[in-house]
Design an enzyme around this catalytic site. Structure first.
Site, PDB file in Angstrom:
ATOM      1  CE  LYS A  13      -2.381  -1.003   3.733  1.00  0.00           C
ATOM      2  NZ  LYS A  13      -1.774  -2.323   4.044  1.00  0.00           N
ATOM      3  NE  ARG A  88      -4.825   0.607  11.999  1.00  0.00           N
ATOM      4  CZ  ARG A  88      -3.742   0.148  11.405  1.00  0.00           C
ATOM      5  NH1 ARG A  88      -3.743  -1.071  10.929  1.00  0.00           N
ATOM      6  NH2 ARG A  88      -2.665   0.881  11.281  1.00  0.00           N
ATOM      7  NE  ARG A 122      10.139  -5.470   3.894  1.00  0.00           N
ATOM      8  CZ  ARG A 122       8.952  -4.985   4.279  1.00  0.00           C
ATOM      9  NH1 ARG A 122       8.812  -4.472   5.475  1.00  0.00           N
ATOM     10  NH2 ARG A 122       7.932  -5.028   3.463  1.00  0.00           N
ATOM     11  NE  ARG A 157      11.582  -4.354   9.608  1.00  0.00           N
ATOM     12  CZ  ARG A 157      10.644  -3.470   9.285  1.00  0.00           C
ATOM     13  NH1 ARG A 157      10.750  -2.234   9.688  1.00  0.00           N
ATOM     14  NH2 ARG A 157       9.599  -3.820   8.570  1.00  0.00           N
ATOM     15  NE  ARG A 168       2.156  -6.502  10.802  1.00  0.00           N
ATOM     16  CZ  ARG A 168       2.928  -5.855   9.934  1.00  0.00           C
ATOM     17  NH1 ARG A 168       4.106  -6.354   9.595  1.00  0.00           N
ATOM     18  NH2 ARG A 168       2.521  -4.733   9.394  1.00  0.00           N
TER      19      ARG A 168
END
Length: 211
Positions: A13, A88, A122, A157, A168
């Protein structure tokens, strides 16, 4: 155009918003940044939000929506805005629609598996902040585990660990995904199915929004 960007965490996004800002000449409004700015400037709504945050509580929807309304009254929002990270859930979408009706909700559809693969690849340099992706030849570091820019170690991370990403995604499917149905009922929903080809994503988004 007042636009809401919808999509799972890691769907892209923020990256798409940056391109739309340039193309449409309207600002992107991140509720997190907006809260921090209002608190820094000591606005009445900012002071109200600070009380909740200092107590470790969530800032009530009416305070956040009041800030969005305030932010939209600023000159750079004369031609619209892009909302990223809000609403949300359905109650937030309903409350927002009463105060600041949106023109369109663009939903970015991408497989959970693709997101997990993308985010687990990542890597971040803790020293200079450079980011890499070991699952992408174009974004991988030249030397495994080492930052190209400063030579320091690059790490995964905690937020990008597969178990965190899956948690999530589960929260997103339970709480935020139903917002798509809300905007669909209003006739304001547009969806694009994407993969890892960003140029194609851009093209689909421009077509869906007619820009």
């Amino acid at each position: 155009m007042k636009l809401v960007l919808l999509g799972a965490p890691g769907a892209g996004k923020g990256t798409l918003a940056a391109v739309l800002i340039e193309k449409m000449g309207i600002p992107s409004i991140s509720t997190g940044n907006m809260l921090r700015e209002a608190i820094k400037n000591g606005t009445p709504l900012g002071l109200s939000a600070k009380k909740y945050m200092d107590a470790g509580d969530l800032v009530p929807d009416e305070v956040v929506i009041g800030m969005i309304k305030e932010r939209l009254a600023e000159p750079d929002c004369a031609n619209g805005c892009i909302l990223d990270g809000f609403p949300r859930n359905i109650p937030q979408a309903e409350a927002l629609e009463k105060v600041v009706p949106m023109d369109c909700a663009l939903s970015i559809e991408i497989a959970d598996e693709t997101i997990v693969n993308r985010m687990s690849g990542r890597r971040v340099c803790l020293k200079c902040g450079a980011t890499y992706n070991v699952n992408s030849a174009a974004m991988a570091p030249k030397k495994e585990g080492t930052c190209d820019k400063c030579g320091d170690e690059i790490v995964i991370r905690k937020d990008d660990a597969p178990e965190t990403v899956l948690a999530r995604l589960a929260t997103y499917h339970e709480q935020t995904e139903p917002v798509k149905g809300y905007y669909e009922k209003l006739g304001k929903l547009k969806s694009i199915a994407i993969d890892n080809d960003f140029e194609r994503t851009k093209k689909l988004a421009f077509e869906a929004l007619g820009i």
